[in-house]
Design a protein around this motif. Structure first.
Motif, PDB file in Angstrom:
ATOM      1  N   ALA A  73       0.834  -1.210   0.000  1.00  0.00           N
ATOM      2  CA  ALA A  73       0.000   0.000   0.000  1.00  0.00           C
ATOM      3  C   ALA A  73       0.863   1.253   0.000  1.00  0.00           C
ATOM      4  CB  ALA A  73      -0.920  -0.001   1.216  1.00  0.00           C
ATOM      5  N   MET A  74       1.922   1.237   0.803  1.00  0.00           N
ATOM      6  CA  MET A  74       2.772   2.421   0.921  1.00  0.00           C
ATOM      7  C   MET A  74       3.539   2.688  -0.367  1.00  0.00           C
ATOM      8  SD  MET A  74       5.821   3.175   3.652  1.00  0.00           S
ATOM      9  CE  MET A  74       6.935   4.569   3.395  1.00  0.00           C
ATOM     10  N   LEU A  75       4.198   1.667  -0.901  1.00  0.00           N
ATOM     11  CA  LEU A  75       5.047   1.892  -2.070  1.00  0.00           C
ATOM     12  C   LEU A  75       4.236   2.115  -3.342  1.00  0.00           C
ATOM     13  CD1 LEU A  75       7.960  -0.617  -1.381  1.00  0.00           C
ATOM     14  CD2 LEU A  75       7.877   1.852  -0.989  1.00  0.00           C
ATOM     15  N   SER A  76       3.047   1.504  -3.440  1.00  0.00           N
ATOM     16  CA  SER A  76       2.204   1.803  -4.594  1.00  0.00           C
ATOM     17  C   SER A  76       1.751   3.256  -4.559  1.00  0.00           C
ATOM     18  CB  SER A  76       0.999   0.868  -4.637  1.00  0.00           C
ATOM     19  OG  SER A  76       0.183   1.018  -3.492  1.00  0.00           O
ATOM     20  N   ALA A  77       1.490   3.784  -3.349  1.00  0.00           N
ATOM     21  CA  ALA A  77       1.148   5.201  -3.229  1.00  0.00           C
ATOM     22  C   ALA A  77       2.328   6.071  -3.645  1.00  0.00           C
ATOM     23  CB  ALA A  77       0.731   5.523  -1.793  1.00  0.00           C
ATOM     24  N   VAL A  78       3.528   5.708  -3.187  1.00  0.00           N
ATOM     25  CA  VAL A  78       4.723   6.488  -3.519  1.00  0.00           C
ATOM     26  C   VAL A  78       4.950   6.504  -5.032  1.00  0.00           C
ATOM     27  CG1 VAL A  78       7.241   6.550  -3.339  1.00  0.00           C
ATOM     28  CG2 VAL A  78       5.856   6.156  -1.291  1.00  0.00           C
ATOM     29  N   VAL A  79       4.954   5.328  -5.634  1.00  0.00           N
ATOM     30  CA  VAL A  79       5.309   5.224  -7.058  1.00  0.00           C
ATOM     31  C   VAL A  79       4.202   5.774  -7.957  1.00  0.00           C
ATOM     32  CG1 VAL A  79       5.810   3.625  -8.947  1.00  0.00           C
ATOM     33  CG2 VAL A  79       6.865   3.288  -6.702  1.00  0.00           C
ATOM     34  N   TYR A  80       2.992   5.278  -7.791  1.00  0.00           N
ATOM     35  CA  TYR A  80       1.927   5.654  -8.723  1.00  0.00           C
ATOM     36  C   TYR A  80       1.495   7.105  -8.549  1.00  0.00           C
ATOM     37  CZ  TYR A  80       1.676   0.683  -9.752  1.00  0.00           C
ATOM     38  OH  TYR A  80       1.992  -0.599 -10.139  1.00  0.00           O
ATOM     39  N   LEU A  81       1.474   7.609  -7.322  1.00  0.00           N
ATOM     40  CA  LEU A  81       1.106   9.015  -7.135  1.00  0.00           C
ATOM     41  C   LEU A  81       2.195   9.937  -7.665  1.00  0.00           C
ATOM     42  CD1 LEU A  81      -0.594   9.026  -3.605  1.00  0.00           C
ATOM     43  CD2 LEU A  81      -1.654   8.950  -5.866  1.00  0.00           C
ATOM     44  N   THR A  82       3.461   9.588  -7.423  1.00  0.00           N
ATOM     45  CA  THR A  82       4.560  10.419  -7.932  1.00  0.00           C
ATOM     46  C   THR A  82       4.545  10.458  -9.459  1.00  0.00           C
ATOM     47  OG1 THR A  82       5.962   9.958  -6.012  1.00  0.00           O
ATOM     48  CG2 THR A  82       7.063  10.712  -8.015  1.00  0.00           C
ATOM     49  N   LEU A  83       4.411   9.295 -10.085  1.00  0.00           N
ATOM     50  CA  LEU A  83       4.387   9.251 -11.551  1.00  0.00           C
ATOM     51  C   LEU A  83       3.124   9.901 -12.100  1.00  0.00           C
ATOM     52  CD1 LEU A  83       5.774   5.669 -12.284  1.00  0.00           C
ATOM     53  CD2 LEU A  83       7.001   7.842 -12.219  1.00  0.00           C
ATOM     54  N   GLY A  84       2.005   9.739 -11.396  1.00  0.00           N
ATOM     55  CA  GLY A  84       0.773  10.379 -11.837  1.00  0.00           C
ATOM     56  C   GLY A  84       0.893  11.888 -11.856  1.00  0.00           C
ATOM     57  N   VAL A  85       1.498  12.445 -10.805  1.00  0.00           N
ATOM     58  CA  VAL A  85       1.695  13.894 -10.740  1.00  0.00           C
ATOM     59  C   VAL A  85       2.657  14.356 -11.834  1.00  0.00           C
ATOM     60  CG1 VAL A  85       2.677  15.758  -9.356  1.00  0.00           C
ATOM     61  CG2 VAL A  85       1.120  14.112  -8.306  1.00  0.00           C
ATOM     62  N   LEU A  86       3.749  13.606 -12.038  1.00  0.00           N
ATOM     63  CA  LEU A  86       4.718  13.979 -13.072  1.00  0.00           C
ATOM     64  C   LEU A  86       4.054  14.010 -14.454  1.00  0.00           C
ATOM     65  CD1 LEU A  86       7.954  12.024 -12.086  1.00  0.00           C
ATOM     66  CD2 LEU A  86       7.684  14.498 -12.215  1.00  0.00           C
ATOM     67  N   LEU A  87       3.297  12.968 -14.771  1.00  0.00           N
ATOM     68  CA  LEU A  87       2.632  12.924 -16.072  1.00  0.00           C
ATOM     69  C   LEU A  87       1.568  14.011 -16.191  1.00  0.00           C
ATOM     70  CD1 LEU A  87       2.217   9.062 -16.528  1.00  0.00           C
ATOM     71  CD2 LEU A  87       3.801  10.570 -17.741  1.00  0.00           C
ATOM     72  N   ALA A  88       0.823  14.237 -15.116  1.00  0.00           N
ATOM     73  CA  ALA A  88      -0.238  15.251 -15.152  1.00  0.00           C
ATOM     74  C   ALA A  88       0.325  16.639 -15.399  1.00  0.00           C
ATOM     75  CB  ALA A  88      -1.032  15.231 -13.854  1.00  0.00           C
ATOM     76  N   ARG A  89       1.525  16.900 -14.891  1.00  0.00           N
ATOM     77  CA  ARG A  89       2.096  18.236 -15.012  1.00  0.00           C
ATOM     78  C   ARG A  89       2.671  18.490 -16.399  1.00  0.00           C
ATOM     79  NH1 ARG A  89       1.783  20.631 -10.361  1.00  0.00           N
ATOM     80  NH2 ARG A  89       3.072  22.390 -10.939  1.00  0.00           N
ATOM     81  N   THR A  90       2.703  17.457 -17.245  1.00  0.00           N
ATOM     82  CA  THR A  90       3.136  17.678 -18.624  1.00  0.00           C
ATOM     83  C   THR A  90       1.950  17.912 -19.552  1.00  0.00           C
ATOM     84  OG1 THR A  90       3.074  15.317 -19.199  1.00  0.00           O
ATOM     85  CG2 THR A  90       5.113  16.165 -18.235  1.00  0.00           C
ATOM     86  N   GLN A  91       0.730  17.830 -19.013  1.00  0.00           N
ATOM     87  CA  GLN A  91      -0.468  17.972 -19.827  1.00  0.00           C
ATOM     88  C   GLN A  91      -1.095  19.346 -19.637  1.00  0.00           C
ATOM     89  OE1 GLN A  91      -1.275  15.465 -22.020  1.00  0.00           O
ATOM     90  NE2 GLN A  91       0.686  14.697 -21.226  1.00  0.00           N
ATOM     91  N   SER A  92      -1.790  19.801 -20.677  1.00  0.00           N
ATOM     92  CA  SER A  92      -2.381  21.125 -20.614  1.00  0.00           C
ATOM     93  C   SER A  92      -3.858  21.097 -20.219  1.00  0.00           C
ATOM     94  CB  SER A  92      -2.239  21.828 -21.973  1.00  0.00           C
ATOM     95  OG  SER A  92      -2.902  21.082 -22.977  1.00  0.00           O
ATOM     96  N   ARG A  93      -4.556  20.007 -20.502  1.00  0.00           N
ATOM     97  CA  ARG A  93      -5.986  19.952 -20.244  1.00  0.00           C
ATOM     98  C   ARG A  93      -6.270  19.399 -18.859  1.00  0.00           C
ATOM     99  NH1 ARG A  93      -8.862  17.981 -25.880  1.00  0.00           N
ATOM    100  NH2 ARG A  93      -8.009  19.641 -27.196  1.00  0.00           N
ATOM    101  N   ARG A  94      -7.165  20.058 -18.153  1.00  0.00           N
ATOM    102  CA  ARG A  94      -7.478  19.629 -16.792  1.00  0.00           C
ATOM    103  C   ARG A  94      -8.089  18.249 -16.748  1.00  0.00           C
ATOM    104  NH1 ARG A  94      -9.990  25.231 -14.271  1.00  0.00           N
ATOM    105  NH2 ARG A  94      -8.020  26.356 -14.115  1.00  0.00           N
ATOM    106  N   ARG A  95      -8.916  17.908 -17.739  1.00  0.00           N
ATOM    107  CA  ARG A  95      -9.542  16.594 -17.713  1.00  0.00           C
ATOM    108  C   ARG A  95      -8.517  15.488 -17.929  1.00  0.00           C
ATOM    109  NH1 ARG A  95     -13.339  17.316 -23.059  1.00  0.00           N
ATOM    110  NH2 ARG A  95     -11.700  17.797 -24.581  1.00  0.00           N
ATOM    111  N   VAL A  96      -7.456  15.773 -18.678  1.00  0.00           N
ATOM    112  CA  VAL A  96      -6.389  14.798 -18.840  1.00  0.00           C
ATOM    113  C   VAL A  96      -5.610  14.661 -17.539  1.00  0.00           C
ATOM    114  CG1 VAL A  96      -4.300  14.204 -20.120  1.00  0.00           C
ATOM    115  CG2 VAL A  96      -6.221  15.284 -21.296  1.00  0.00           C
ATOM    116  N   LYS A  97      -5.335  15.794 -16.896  1.00  0.00           N
ATOM    117  CA  LYS A  97      -4.668  15.755 -15.591  1.00  0.00           C
ATOM    118  C   LYS A  97      -5.501  14.937 -14.598  1.00  0.00           C
ATOM    119  CE  LYS A  97      -2.674  20.440 -16.008  1.00  0.00           C
ATOM    120  NZ  LYS A  97      -1.271  20.244 -15.630  1.00  0.00           N
ATOM    121  N   ALA A  98      -6.808  15.216 -14.571  1.00  0.00           N
ATOM    122  CA  ALA A  98      -7.689  14.505 -13.640  1.00  0.00           C
ATOM    123  C   ALA A  98      -7.715  13.012 -13.941  1.00  0.00           C
ATOM    124  CB  ALA A  98      -9.097  15.084 -13.710  1.00  0.00           C
TER     125      ALA A  98
END
Length: 256
Positions: free
Chosen positions: A160-185
Motif C-alpha cells: 500500500a505504501m510503495l504503490s502510493a509512492v510510485v503511482y502518485l509520484t508518476l501520476g503527478v509527473l505525467l499530469a504536469r506535462t499535460q495542458s488539459r485539466r480533464r487529462v490531468k484529472a
C-alpha cells in the motif's frame, strides 16, 4: 508628470493574479494533506501498538471470508485470481520496473531532475517502509490462511505504501506535462485507483490487517506529497526544469 497605474487592472493582470492565488491554494492543500497523513499514521500506529484496533481488524478480515471455510475468500475463483494479479502491481519487482522505465523515459526527453526525483522518491520510500516495518514488527494476520506468500512484517503495508509512492509520484509527473485539466484529472484518478486497489487486495487476500493498509496509504501519500513540495521548491530556485513540472507557471496549459 508621472503616469498613474490604471484603476482597473487588465484582463492579463487578473489572470496572473488568479494563477498565483491558485498555486498558493494548491501548496496549502498539499501541506494540509501531508500533515493530515502524518497525524493519521501516528494516531493509527499508537492505537495498533495498544491493541485498540484488533476488534475492527478481525471483523473486516472475517467479513471477507466464507464462514464455512476461512481459507476461501468471498467471491468466485476468478475474482481471487484477479486479486492476486492486482496485488502484484504493488510488489517490489513490478514497482522497480515501472520506476526504472519512467526514469529511462525522463532521461531520454532530457529531464534529469525529474528522473532524480523519481529515484529519490522511490528509493527513500522503500527505505522508510523497511525501517517502519523493522520498528513496529507487527505480526501478519493469523486469523485466516494467506492467499499469497509474504516475507516481511505487517505494519505498515509495504504494498500500500510503495504503490502510493510510485503511482502518485508518476501520476503527478505525467499530469504536469499535460495542458488539459480533464487529462490531468484522468491521470491522477488512475494513480489513485491503482493505489487503492493494491491496498484493498492485500486485505482481501488475508495478508494484511486493514489498519496496516490504511497506515501504508497515509505514510506513502505523505511521502509522495513531500517529494512534490521539494520539487516545487527546487523548481522555483531554478534547479529543476520548469516545463517538466510547472507549465502553468508561465500561463501555459490552463484547463479546458
Amino acid at each position: 508628470m508621472e503616469k498613474l497605474p490604471p484603476l482597473i487592472p487588465s484582463a492579463r493582470t487578473v489572470r496572473k493574479w488568479l494563477r498565483a492565488g491558485w498555486r498558493e491554494i494548491r501548496i496549502l492543500t498539499a501541506v494540509m494533506l501531508l500533515t493530515g497523513g502524518l497525524w493519521t499514521f501516528a494516531e493509527l500506529a499508537d492505537e495498533v501498538m495498544e491493541g485498540e484496533t484488533h476488534r475492527f481488524d478481525r471483523f473486516v478480515l472475517l467479513a471477507l471470508r466464507n464462514q464455512a471455510d476461512l481459507s476461501d475468500p468471498l467471491g468466485p475463483a476468478w475474482f481471487e485470481a484477479m486479486a492476486r494479479d492486482i496485488t502484484s502491481l504493488g510488489g517490489v519487482v513490478i514497482l522497480l520496473m515501472v520506476s526504472a522505465a519512467a526514469v529511462g523515459f525522463l532521461f531520454l526527453v532530457r529531464r534529469p531532475a525529474a528522473a532524480l526525483l523519481v529515484v529519490v522518491s522511490v528509493g527513500g520510500g522503500t527505505l522508510l517502509s523497511t525501517l517502519l516495518k523493522m520498528g513496529f514488527e507487527r505480526a501478519r494476520p493469523d486469523l485466516v490462511p494467506h492467499a499469497t506468500e509474504v516475507f516481511t512484517a505487517s505494519f505498515p503495508s509495504g504494498h500500500a505504501m510503495l504503490s502510493a509512492v510510485v503511482y502518485l509520484t508518476l501520476g503527478v509527473l505525467l499530469a504536469r506535462t499535460q495542458s488539459r485539466r480533464r487529462v490531468k484529472a484522468y491521470l491522477l484518478t488512475i494513480a489513485l485507483l491503482l493505489t487503492g486497489m493494491v491496498g484493498a487486495s492485500r486485505v482481501y487476500l488475508g495478508v494484511h490487517w486493514p489498519t496496516d493498509v490504511v497506515a501504508g496509504w497515509c505514510i506513502g501519500s505523505a511521502w509522495a506529497i513531500l517529494c512534490w513540495l521539494v520539487a516545487r521548491w527546487l523548481q522555483y530556485r531554478g534547479r529543476m526544469e520548469p516545463e517538466a513540472f510547472l507549465q502553468e507557471r508561465n500561463g501555459v496549459g490552463q484547463g479546458r
